[in-house]
Design an enzyme around this catalytic site. Structure first.
Site, PDB file in Angstrom:
ATOM      1  N   LYS A 146      -2.130  -9.698  -1.734  1.00 33.80           N
ATOM      2  CA  LYS A 146      -3.205  -9.327  -0.811  1.00 33.80           C
ATOM      3  C   LYS A 146      -4.577  -9.665  -1.380  1.00 33.80           C
ATOM      4  O   LYS A 146      -5.449 -10.177  -0.696  1.00 33.80           O
ATOM      5  CB  LYS A 146      -3.097  -7.812  -0.562  1.00 33.80           C
ATOM      6  CG  LYS A 146      -3.618  -7.379   0.777  1.00 33.80           C
ATOM      7  CD  LYS A 146      -3.133  -5.989   1.159  1.00 33.80           C
ATOM      8  CE  LYS A 146      -3.531  -4.922   0.155  1.00 33.80           C
ATOM      9  NZ  LYS A 146      -3.165  -3.579   0.501  1.00 33.80           N
ATOM     10  N   GLU A 156       3.499   6.032  -8.727  1.00 36.52           N
ATOM     11  CA  GLU A 156       3.157   5.322  -7.495  1.00 36.52           C
ATOM     12  C   GLU A 156       1.637   5.161  -7.436  1.00 36.52           C
ATOM     13  O   GLU A 156       0.904   5.886  -8.116  1.00 36.52           O
ATOM     14  CB  GLU A 156       3.613   6.142  -6.281  1.00 36.52           C
ATOM     15  CG  GLU A 156       5.105   6.394  -6.228  1.00 36.52           C
ATOM     16  CD  GLU A 156       5.901   5.095  -6.165  1.00 36.52           C
ATOM     17  OE1 GLU A 156       5.750   4.358  -5.190  1.00 36.52           O
ATOM     18  OE2 GLU A 156       6.666   4.827  -7.104  1.00 36.52           O
ATOM     19  N   ILE A 209      19.508   2.401 -13.132  1.00 35.59           N
ATOM     20  CA  ILE A 209      20.861   2.987 -12.997  1.00 35.59           C
ATOM     21  C   ILE A 209      21.528   2.359 -11.760  1.00 35.59           C
ATOM     22  O   ILE A 209      20.988   2.467 -10.656  1.00 35.59           O
ATOM     23  CB  ILE A 209      20.813   4.526 -12.807  1.00 35.59           C
ATOM     24  CG1 ILE A 209      20.060   5.206 -13.942  1.00 35.59           C
ATOM     25  CG2 ILE A 209      22.225   5.089 -12.663  1.00 35.59           C
ATOM     26  CD1 ILE A 209      19.886   6.726 -13.772  1.00 35.59           C
ATOM     27  N   LYS A 259      14.520   8.514  -2.328  1.00 37.96           N
ATOM     28  CA  LYS A 259      15.675   8.016  -3.091  1.00 37.96           C
ATOM     29  C   LYS A 259      16.940   8.808  -2.732  1.00 37.96           C
ATOM     30  O   LYS A 259      18.028   8.242  -2.600  1.00 37.96           O
ATOM     31  CB  LYS A 259      15.379   8.112  -4.591  1.00 37.96           C
ATOM     32  CG  LYS A 259      14.284   7.133  -5.015  1.00 37.96           C
ATOM     33  CD  LYS A 259      13.732   7.448  -6.386  1.00 37.96           C
ATOM     34  CE  LYS A 259      12.664   6.461  -6.800  1.00 37.96           C
ATOM     35  NZ  LYS A 259      11.912   6.872  -7.987  1.00 37.96           N
ATOM     36  N   LYS A 294      11.431   2.221  -1.794  1.00 41.57           N
ATOM     37  CA  LYS A 294      12.262   3.362  -1.351  1.00 41.57           C
ATOM     38  C   LYS A 294      11.754   4.018  -0.087  1.00 41.57           C
ATOM     39  O   LYS A 294      12.528   4.438   0.772  1.00 41.57           O
ATOM     40  CB  LYS A 294      12.424   4.411  -2.458  1.00 41.57           C
ATOM     41  CG  LYS A 294      11.133   4.829  -3.154  1.00 41.57           C
ATOM     42  CD  LYS A 294      10.910   4.031  -4.393  1.00 41.57           C
ATOM     43  CE  LYS A 294       9.471   4.026  -4.813  1.00 41.57           C
ATOM     44  NZ  LYS A 294       9.312   4.033  -6.236  1.00 41.57           N
ATOM     45  N   VAL A 315       6.569  -4.072 -10.813  1.00 42.77           N
ATOM     46  CA  VAL A 315       7.960  -4.523 -10.639  1.00 42.77           C
ATOM     47  C   VAL A 315       8.005  -6.053 -10.538  1.00 42.77           C
ATOM     48  O   VAL A 315       8.898  -6.705 -11.092  1.00 42.77           O
ATOM     49  CB  VAL A 315       8.610  -3.861  -9.404  1.00 42.77           C
ATOM     50  CG1 VAL A 315      10.065  -4.282  -9.266  1.00 42.77           C
ATOM     51  CG2 VAL A 315       8.511  -2.347  -9.486  1.00 42.77           C
ATOM     52  N   ASP A 334       8.780  10.824  -3.356  1.00 37.43           N
ATOM     53  CA  ASP A 334       9.487   9.667  -3.908  1.00 37.43           C
ATOM     54  C   ASP A 334      10.963  10.018  -4.188  1.00 37.43           C
ATOM     55  O   ASP A 334      11.870   9.274  -3.810  1.00 37.43           O
ATOM     56  CB  ASP A 334       8.760   9.242  -5.198  1.00 37.43           C
ATOM     57  CG  ASP A 334       9.423   8.058  -5.860  1.00 37.43           C
ATOM     58  OD1 ASP A 334       9.144   6.921  -5.445  1.00 37.43           O
ATOM     59  OD2 ASP A 334      10.216   8.267  -6.791  1.00 37.43           O
TER      60      ASP A 334
HETATM   61  N1  HSE Z   1       7.093   6.260  -9.229  1.00 36.06           N
HETATM   62  C1  HSE Z   1       8.486   6.029  -9.359  1.00 36.06           C
HETATM   63  C2  HSE Z   1       9.035   6.966 -10.418  1.00 36.06           C
HETATM   64  C3  HSE Z   1       8.733   4.608  -9.745  1.00 36.06           C
HETATM   65  O1  HSE Z   1       8.238   7.492 -11.195  1.00 36.06           O
HETATM   66  O2  HSE Z   1      10.225   7.201 -10.455  1.00 36.06           O
HETATM   67  C4  HSE Z   1      10.171   4.184  -9.725  1.00 36.06           C
HETATM   68  O3  HSE Z   1      10.740   4.320  -8.454  1.00 36.06           O
END
Ligand code: HSE
Length: 393
Positions: free
Chosen positions: A38, A181, A127, A196, A96, A14, A192
């Site tokens: 890091k 991730e 989005i 969200k 998130k 990102v 994940d």
């Molecule tokens: N690992 C997350 C996904 C990345 O595949 O949606 C974006 O939030």
């Protein structure tokens, strides 16, 4: 705010996307002053002078206006964000897990220090769902928000069901493309998507839902028989969070695989794309689709938040502050398909009703109604036995 100086934490997928989007933006401009990372040994493809390994070089630099937090570790991220806000710096984040796990604290920090934190990139990539809920649906009562909130699992499902790749091959591709991730368990087991959904629930319904209360069952136990069943019935399989009112004052949220037919908007949402269906009391159904993962789409969402901060935009959380009427519940009945091995599990699960049973040497399944509380209490058992369940319809 003019001539915004940014301090970045993290320079992964990102971070690179944001760097490129900023570099190539013909409209909004901002400067990255410092990037805190890091790993001291990793070679970087931009000027090494930009980098620091000391977080205080950013957090206590009076020339830095906005801290952009793009690291992996949710707890370390929260500490960075908290210190930044205490130092009156605005924050943009794509994290998130950090946002979902600390929603109430982040609301309190914003009120206490009168600084903004924007996190459009944390939910469904490019989005603009959070700002849409905040601005357009700020007053309308919503009935349900659902969709596909994770790009990696949608990529795996598309590649395995449509293109015939193995699960491992599809996951590898999703990792190489920078969608997954760092620990893909978060993607494939639905964590994940849950984080969200928790964020979206706040903006859609005004409620802070603790992620630990929410059932997430992923796609890691999906097998060929489930795919065959779905194909025969004309369904596609999607990992789909559902946030819905169960009564005037109660809201349920769950993340489960779902069989969708060709009339559902989500049926044709493929690869890393995400889709969000917002159902309003007056407006009816709205459908949003876009890239849910990937360096540039997510970087562009971060850039949009930085630009929004430049004109002092902040979330108002109107549904939380003015209209909150909901309490969270897991007491909701859902219709599911369950593939199982042994009848014993059916008793354990306490189905309210079983409408169809199918037995064959390599595929047993039932279709029936179950309470979310019962499903949640036996989730571990389902995973241990490698069983698969999916919401119908
Ligand atoms: N690992 C997350 C996904 C990345 O595949 O949606 C974006 O939030």
């Amino acid at each position: 705010m003019k001539n915004i100086n940014l301090g970045l934490f993290g320079f992964g997928s990102v971070g690179h996307g944001l760097y490129t989007a900023l570099d190539q933006s013909t409209g909004f401009k901002a400067q990255i002053k410092r990037i805190c990372v890091k790993n001291k040994d990793k070679s970087r493809d931009i000027d090494m002078q930009m980098f620091t390994f000391e977080k205080d070089d950013i957090l206590f630099d009076p020339e830095i206006d906005v801290v952009v937090e793009l690291i992996d570790d949710a707890e370390a991220a929260f500490e960075i964000v908290k210190t930044a806000m205490e130092n009156k710096k605005h924050v943009v984040t794509s994290n998130k897990k950090m946002v979902a796990m600390h929603l109430q604290e982040l609301l309190d920090l914003q009120r206490k220090y009168q600084v903004g934190i924007l996190y459009e990139a944390s939910a469904c990539g490019s989005i603009p769902i959070i700002r849409t809920l905040e601005e357009y649906f700020d007053n309308e009562e919503l009935v349900q928000v659902s969709g596909i909130f994770n790009g990696t699992t949608n990529y795996i499902l598309t590649k395995t069901i449509k293109d015939g790749l193995t699960y491992a091959e599809a996951l590898k591709e999703a990792q190489l493309k920078g969608f997954a991730e760092s620990d893909p368990t978060n993607d494939v087991e639905g964590f994940d998507a849950k984080y969200k959904a928790v964020i979206i629930a706040l903006h859609a319904f005004g409620i802070v839902v603790p992620p630990t209360e929410v059932l997430n069952f992923g796609i890691s136990t999906l097998n060929e028989m489930d795919i065959l069943y779905a194909r025969e019935k004309g369904f596609n399989i999607k990992l789909s969070p559902i946030i819905k009112k169960t009564s005037e004052k109660k809201l349920a949220l769950y993340v489960l695989p779902r069989f969708v037919n060709s009339e559902n908007h989500l049926y044709k949402v493929e690869n890393e794309f995400n889709g969000v269906i917002v159902e309003g009391k007056f407006s009816g159904e709205q459908f949003f689709q876009g890239r849910g993962a990937g360096s540039l789409p997510t970087g562009s969402a971060v850039l949009s938040d930085i630009s929004a901060l430049s004109y002092n935009y902040q979330y108002e959380y109107k549904k939380n502050t003015q209209h909150q009427t909901h309490a969270y519940t897991n007491d909701a009945d859902i219709d599911i398909y369950l593939r199982f091995d042994d009848d014993e599990i059916l008793k354990e699960l306490n189905f309210k009703e079983i409408r169809a049973r199918f037995y064959s040497p390599n595929h047993n399944y039932v279709l029936g109604t179950i309470n979310l509380l019962d499903l949640r209490s036996k989730q571990q058992l389902l995973l241990e036995q490698r069983l698969f369940c999916a919401v119908l319809g």
